[in-house]
Design a protein around this motif. Structure first.
Motif: not given
Length: 142
Positions: A77-78, A81-85, A107-109, A111
């Motif tokens: 994420v940091d 720049g992913a929104q989650g994993s 993960r990103t919304k 994807d």
């Protein structure tokens, strides 16, 4: 617990005999980029000790293994720049390498990841090393 066997690609990575883009290494664990990532930045976390499945992981490694997995989740994420994993461990079934490994997939919304159908992608020349560096920097900051 199985002894490290000839032909275990993860044991070869841990021993430095096979090239990998390492994003974390300590006395007990090594994390590196997956050669065939679901998405760029897909990391595998393995114990240095040859352990086949999660249930064989020695108690003394359980907390460090999970703590490092948590740090890797924050790093994608940091650092990327992913929104989650997406985090997964296969035990024997669908375990492509018989050495315990935990997947941390950025993960990103939207994807496109649906269920357990994991499309694979490729890194461009030298791109994988850049992803590894970004993750190392993010891990150092945690």
């Amino acid at each position: 617990m199985a002894a490290a066997g000839a032909g275990c690609v993860f044991c070869a990575i841990v021993a430095g005999e096979t090239e990998a883009d390492i994003v974390h290494a300590d006395d007990d664990l090594v994390a590196f980029l997956d050669q065939r990532p679901v998405f760029k930045g897909h990391v595998l976390l393995v114990p240095r000790e040859h352990v086949v499945t999660l249930d064989e992981l020695p108690d003394r490694l359980r907390d460090p293994f999970l703590a490092t997995a948590q740090r890797l989740c924050r790093a994608v994420v940091d650092g990327l720049g992913a929104q989650g994993s997406f985090v997964a461990v296969n035990n024997r079934v669908s375990q492509s390498v018989p050495h315990l490994h935990l997947h941390v997939v950025p993960r990103t919304k939207g994807d496109g990841l649906r269920g357990f159908f994991w499309p694979r992608t490729k890194y461009a020349d030298r791109e994988r090393a850049a992803y590894a560096e970004r993750l190392r920097e993010a891990l150092a900051a945690l």
